[in-house]
Design a protein around this motif. Sequence first.
Motif, short mmCIF file in Angstrom:
data_model
loop_
_atom_site.label_atom_id
_atom_site.label_comp_id
_atom_site.label_asym_id
_atom_site.label_seq_id
_atom_site.Cartn_x
_atom_site.Cartn_y
_atom_site.Cartn_z
N TRP A 1 0.84 -1.19 0.00
CA TRP A 1 0.00 0.00 0.00
C TRP A 1 0.88 1.25 0.00
CZ3 TRP A 1 1.12 -2.75 4.35
CH2 TRP A 1 1.49 -2.07 5.51
N THR B 1 -5.84 2.56 0.18
CA THR B 1 -6.05 1.62 -0.92
C THR B 1 -5.06 0.47 -0.76
OG1 THR B 1 -6.47 3.58 -2.29
CG2 THR B 1 -6.31 1.45 -3.42
N LEU C 1 -10.82 -1.79 -1.46
CA LEU C 1 -11.21 -0.48 -0.92
C LEU C 1 -12.03 -0.65 0.35
CD1 LEU C 1 -12.25 1.21 -4.28
CD2 LEU C 1 -10.01 1.20 -3.20
N PHE D 1 -9.93 4.55 0.83
CA PHE D 1 -9.15 4.93 -0.34
C PHE D 1 -8.26 6.10 0.01
CE2 PHE D 1 -8.49 7.71 -3.94
CZ PHE D 1 -8.22 6.87 -5.00
N CYS E 1 -7.88 0.80 -10.31
CA CYS E 1 -8.82 1.76 -9.69
C CYS E 1 -8.13 3.11 -9.81
CB CYS E 1 -9.10 1.40 -8.24
SG CYS E 1 -10.24 2.57 -7.42
N TYR F 1 -18.19 2.76 -3.73
CA TYR F 1 -16.89 2.39 -4.28
C TYR F 1 -17.03 1.45 -5.48
CZ TYR F 1 -14.34 4.45 -0.36
OH TYR F 1 -13.82 5.33 0.54
#
Length: 222
Positions: free
Chosen positions: A66, A102, A122, A126, A150, A189
Amino acid sequence: MSPLSAPILTLLLSLITLTHATTFTVVNNCQYPVWAAADPGSGKRLNKGDRWQVNPAPGTKMARIWGRTGCNFDGNGNGRCNTGGCGKLDCDPGNWGEIPKTLFEYTLSQPNNPTDTLDISLIEGFNIPMSFRPNSNSGALGGKCRTVSCSANINAQCPQRWKTTDGCKNPCTSPGTGTCGANGDSKFYKGICPDAYSFPKDDQTSTFSCPPGTDYTVTFCP
């Protein structure tokens, strides 16, 4: 020479799989620094255009990569971030950072599931647009091995009650902010990033697979 028996052939194929290292190349295309984190792995500041390689052991499961934003660390690597922070540049194992963020999640080939399993989630909210793509084997496994993205600026569309500095919460992990589920508020989302998890157990539309030994590129701000 007699042909190999099925058990011996299976063992040899397993050994080949176990000795093939998988590499995740993490790329920052954002206009701002991102402090990437990986478990297993470590952490690294990535300015725009920087790359970082993560090399997990074969059979790694329940792993995450991440990005963190707005970080400030001291000379000992301790500090805070606006999103995704764990208190350190190199997060402790099992410390997957503060929400919202995210997530790219993966499990490498297992004995009971001889494929890599990957997703963007998500569920914890996010903070940064993200994608992953296989560097080989694209289109394999009936099309389940493919680029997943995304890329929307969800922070700009985030409902006011979910907004944080640099991030957007998800009611599935932020109690009191709404309902979670296929027909809940978290479907916000799903409408923006249909390939990403927006609530737990959303496996059918959000889980992807690639053959073992595939290398991947994970991109912030694709």
